[in-house]
Structures are given as structure tokens and as C-alpha cells.
Design an enzyme around this catalytic site. Structure first.
Site, PDB file in Angstrom:
ATOM      1  N   ASP A 171       0.952  -1.207   0.125  1.00 25.18           N
ATOM      2  CA  ASP A 171       0.008  -0.098  -0.104  1.00 25.18           C
ATOM      3  C   ASP A 171       0.905   1.215   0.099  1.00 25.18           C
ATOM      4  O   ASP A 171       0.297   2.271   0.026  1.00 25.18           O
ATOM      5  CB  ASP A 171      -1.091   0.169   1.256  1.00 25.18           C
ATOM      6  CG  ASP A 171      -0.293   0.054   2.451  1.00 25.18           C
ATOM      7  OD1 ASP A 171       1.013  -0.075   2.321  1.00 25.18           O
ATOM      8  OD2 ASP A 171      -0.946   0.436   3.572  1.00 25.18           O
ATOM      9  N   TYR A 264      10.398   5.313   1.047  1.00 18.72           N
ATOM     10  CA  TYR A 264      11.522   4.163   1.801  1.00 18.72           C
ATOM     11  C   TYR A 264      12.825   4.294   1.337  1.00 18.72           C
ATOM     12  O   TYR A 264      13.898   3.812   1.884  1.00 18.72           O
ATOM     13  CB  TYR A 264      10.799   2.926   1.758  1.00 18.72           C
ATOM     14  CG  TYR A 264       9.806   2.592   2.722  1.00 18.72           C
ATOM     15  CD1 TYR A 264      10.117   2.021   3.840  1.00 18.72           C
ATOM     16  CD2 TYR A 264       8.551   3.210   2.618  1.00 18.72           C
ATOM     17  CE1 TYR A 264       9.337   1.622   4.863  1.00 18.72           C
ATOM     18  CE2 TYR A 264       7.654   2.982   3.563  1.00 18.72           C
ATOM     19  CZ  TYR A 264       7.912   1.787   4.687  1.00 18.72           C
ATOM     20  OH  TYR A 264       6.974   1.700   5.527  1.00 18.72           O
TER      21      TYR A 264
END
Length: 441
Positions: A171, A264
Site C-alpha cells: 500500500d 522508503y
């Protein structure tokens, strides 16, 4: 749309489960359900969530048959879809994944670096076990897996269960795309057509257009260069740690200003800064245990005590509606375009064909059809080759019980400064995970 589906949520005791249930109920017109089951190997934890969710279902959708079980045959018989979000070792082990590397001034994070490898070594067995139950009791079912760390789990399923009907999805890009759509002035991320490539938690958007073919990248890039992915809109208010993450994007975005990066990447491109500002005594796991976990279980107990879900504190997790999109694509052959983690097989032409890459796919009743990406630049290719080797070595270490390969995996991670430090972290992780990892020799 006459058929109704039977679904099992693997990880029934998760703090995310009530939001998933609310989301499924909000989408019954798109994805009708006849039976919903919870499965977890922690009966006490699951019971707390299941009692509350049972009341919610009774009041909102009494026609749906519901049960919670720890018995695999009961859980996985007569099902069409498994929605899996398991966390082997729960948050107590996540805390160790984060804090052990930080002892050595190395990034402590649940899906990236040594912590991600540690979590992956715990997750592989759990996911393989669920696949085997599915194939034994409902061989025609599909498993929709959004358990972390998705990259290592996906590589493990490719290597160890290559014929399994499993789709791995994350997600994180969806959450970022919601912010991109708001930056572009659109109502929904579904108003955009995107091109993206990378590994899970390790990728880049290369094109974002609206359905009329207008290029949205210049406007979004200009904004990101100034504010990252933070938005002033209250709808997108983030907690402090995520706000820092969204802000940090503007630093490493400049490495390739023609693309837009996944958040990330900060753990690989700004790891020194992340470690410097980390609270070694109170990590993200502590935040979650003191925040979401406490809140969810308190509300579950309250609902069970009063016997009604009226004025329920749980909201529809619209963020998770991608799970319904994926299930619908398979059930109705809708040819939905989605980002999935799939075997490369030449989609990225100058990259390992066996790598599990995250790229756009067209999803129908036979699963995903990856879209061609073509050749990627040397910068991204080099980073991805290093990271995919980490993931492959970790899976090989699990399959072979190899200490050496796991040491190699941690050493190769861009987040770790040396083989010596990698070994120190590994030895600590082995001790912490002795109840979860296979024995390493």
C-alpha cells in the site's frame, strides 16, 4: 454480479483488521461477500478483535456468515480469497528488529536493512504455511498478500512455491499517489495513470498523467522539490515521524529530478541522517504499541462490553480499498491496472529476469500481466541490483539454513558499513529470533 465470495483474513488479530472489515463492508456493492473468516495462531489476541468485528457485522451486514478460528481446515476450506497481513512475532519482535541494529549505529527499521531481513526470516515460514493450507483446502482460491516485508516474502514465494496463486501487493505507493493526486488538484489517485518501477519499498515514478493525457509530473516535481510529500490539507495530516519522512524526500529527489521517489529510499540514501536522529530507546514499534495497538484493542473491548457498534470508533480504511480492487480484478476479469510485485521476466529489459520487481500490471482472472518498462538508468539499476541480491541471499539463507548467506545478505545491505558490523548484528538477531528462525549453520 450474482456471485458472493468467501474471504478469510489471515492475521485476524491484527490492529488493521477492523479497518479492513469496515472497508469490505463499504464495498459490498462492488465485492459482495457471503462468508468472512478470521484466522490467526494467537487465539486470545484474535478473540478481542473478532468479538468487536462480529458485532459490527451483525449490525451492518447480518447476511454475512462470520467466524474466527485458529484451525487451518476450518479457516481455509470453502474460500475464494485469502487476504493476508500477518506479523510473525508481533510488535515485540519488531521492536528488536529496530533496536538491535541501532546498537551498532545502523538503521533500525521493520522492512529495510538488517531489521527487514530479520522480519523476513520470520515471515517466510508463516506465508509458506498459509499457501500450503490454501492449496490443500481451497486449491482454486487466490491469496492477496500484503504482509511485510513484501520484497523478501515475494522472493520466497517465487523460489519456494513458484506455482502458487499468490499476488503480492503493497500500500505504500498507493498512499503516496493519494498525495500526488492532491498536489495535482485531482480528487482521486484513480484519476492518474502512472508508470513506476523498482523493488518493493525501493522505486521511482517515471510518468504521471491524467486520463486526458496531460503531463502532471512538472507540477508534482516542483512541489516535491520544495515540500516533499507533506501537504497542508488536514486530510493528509501525518504523525511526526511520517511528516519527517515525507519532508526528507526533497533531499534525495534531487538525485534524479526527472523521477519521483518512494519515501522508503530515505533509508538507503539518507541512512546516516536517519540513524543520527533515531530515538534508540523509543522506536517506531514503541510508537505503534502505545498508539494504534492500544487504541484499537481498547475500542474492540469497549464494543464487546456494550454489545453494539453504534458510535464505533473504527473508520473505513479507504487506504486499503486497493485490496477490493485486486479481488475484483480477479473475480470479474476487470483488467484493473495496478502496481504488483511480480517476477521481472524481461519487463525491465536490463535487469535480472528472476528479480521480484514492483511494476504496473494489468490484472484479470488469470492473474497479472506485467507491462513493459524497458531499460532503466545505471543509477537505479545499480541500487536495485544490490538490494535484490540482499533479498535473494536472505531467502537462500532461510531455505538452506545458511549462516554464511545471511551474513552475506546483511553485509551487502547498503545500510550496513562493514562485514564485521554485519556479523555482530547477525549474532544478536539470531539470539533474539531463536524461537522463529530456522537453525543456521
Amino acid at each position: 454480479m450474482d456471485k458472493k465470495f468467501s474471504v478469510v483474513v489471515a492475521g485476524g488479530g491484527s490492529t488493521f483488521t477492523p479497518g479492513i472489515v469496515m472497508m469490505l463492508l463499504a464495498n459490498l456493492d462492488r465485492f459482495p461477500i457471503r462468508k468472512l473468516k478470521f484466522y490467526d495462531n494467537d487465539a486470545k489476541r484474535q478473540e478481542i478483535v473478532a468479538k468487536a468485528c462480529g458485532i459490527i457485522l451483525r449490525e451492518k451486514a447480518p447476511d454475512i456468515e462470520f467466524e474466527a478460528t485458529t484451525d487451518p481446515q476450518t479457516a481455509f476450506s470453502d474460500i475464494d480469497f485469502i487476504m493476508a497481513h500477518i506479523r510473525v512475532g508481533k510488535y515485540a519482535m519488531r521492536e528488536l528488529d529496530e533496536k538491535i541494529p541501532l546498537k551498532y549505529d545502523v538503521l533500525g527499521q521493520e522492512t529495510c536493512g538488517p531489521g527487514g531481513i530479520s522480519y523476513g526470516m520470520r515471515s517466510i515460514g508463516g506465508i509458506i504455511e498459509i499457501i500450503d493450507y490454501m492449496e490443500k483446502y481451497s486449491p482454486n482460491a487466490w491469496m492477496l498478500n500484503y504482509s511485510n516485508p513484501a520484497a523478501i516474502v515475494a522472493e520466497a514465494t517465487r523460489k519456494l512455491r513458484p506455482k502458487a496463486k499468490i499476488l503480492n501487493i503493497c500500500d505504500m505507493p498507493i498512499g503516496i499517489e493519494r498525495r500526488m493526486a492532491a498536489i495535482a488538484g485531482l480528487k482521486s489517485r484513480k484519476d492518474m495513470e502512472i508508470r513506476y518501477y523498482g523493488l518493493n519499498h525501493f522505486g521511482w515514478w517515471t510518468s504521471i498523467m491524467d486520463h486526458q493525457g496531460n503531463d502532471l509530473m512538472p507540477k508534482i516535481r516542483e512541489y516535491v522539490g520544495q515540500k516533499g510529500y507533506n501537504l497542508d490539507d488536514p486530510e493528509f495530516k501525518a504523525d511526526p515521524s511520517w511528516s519527517v519522512t515525507y519532508d526528507m524526500v526533497k533531499e534525495f529527489y534531487q538525485l534524479d529530478p526527472n523521477t519521483l521517489p518512494n519515501t522508503y529510499l530515505k533509508y538507503y540514501l539518507c541512512q546516516d541522517e536517519v540513524v543520527e536522529h533515531a530515538n534508540r530507546e523509543y522506536t517506531r514499534a514503541n510508537e505503534v504499541m502505545a498508539g494504534r495497538e492500544k487504541t484499537v484493542f481498547t475500542e474492540c473491548r469497549r464494543i464487546a462490553e456494550v454489545g453494539t457498534a453504534k458510535n464505533c470508533g473504527f473508520e473505513v480504511d479507504e487506504h486499503a480499498s486497493y485490496i477490493v480492487d485486486l479481488a475484483r480484478a480477479i473475480a470479474y476479469n476487470s483488467k484493473e491496472r495496478m502496481l504488483l510485485i511480480v517476477e521481472n521476466k524481461g519487463a525491465i529489459s536490463n535487469f535480472d529476469p528472476t528479480a521480484m520487481v514492483e511494476i504496473p500490471c494489468i490484472v484479470g482472472c488469470n492473474g497479472p500481466e506485467p507491462l513493459t518498462v524497458g531499460a532503466i538508468p545505471q543509477f537505479q539499476k545499480g541500487l536495485m541490483e544490490q538490494q535484490v541480491s540482499v533479498e535473494k541471499l536472505a531467502v537462500e539463507a532461510w531455505a538452506e539454513g545458511s549462516y554464511l548467506k545471511l551474513w552475506q545478505a546483511i553485509t551487502m545491505s547498503k545500510t550496513v558499513p562493514s562485514a564485521r558490523v554485519a556479523k555482530q548484528i547477525l549474532d544478536d538477531l539470531i539470539e533474539a529470533n531463536k524461537d522463529y528462525w530456522p537453525e543456521l549453520k
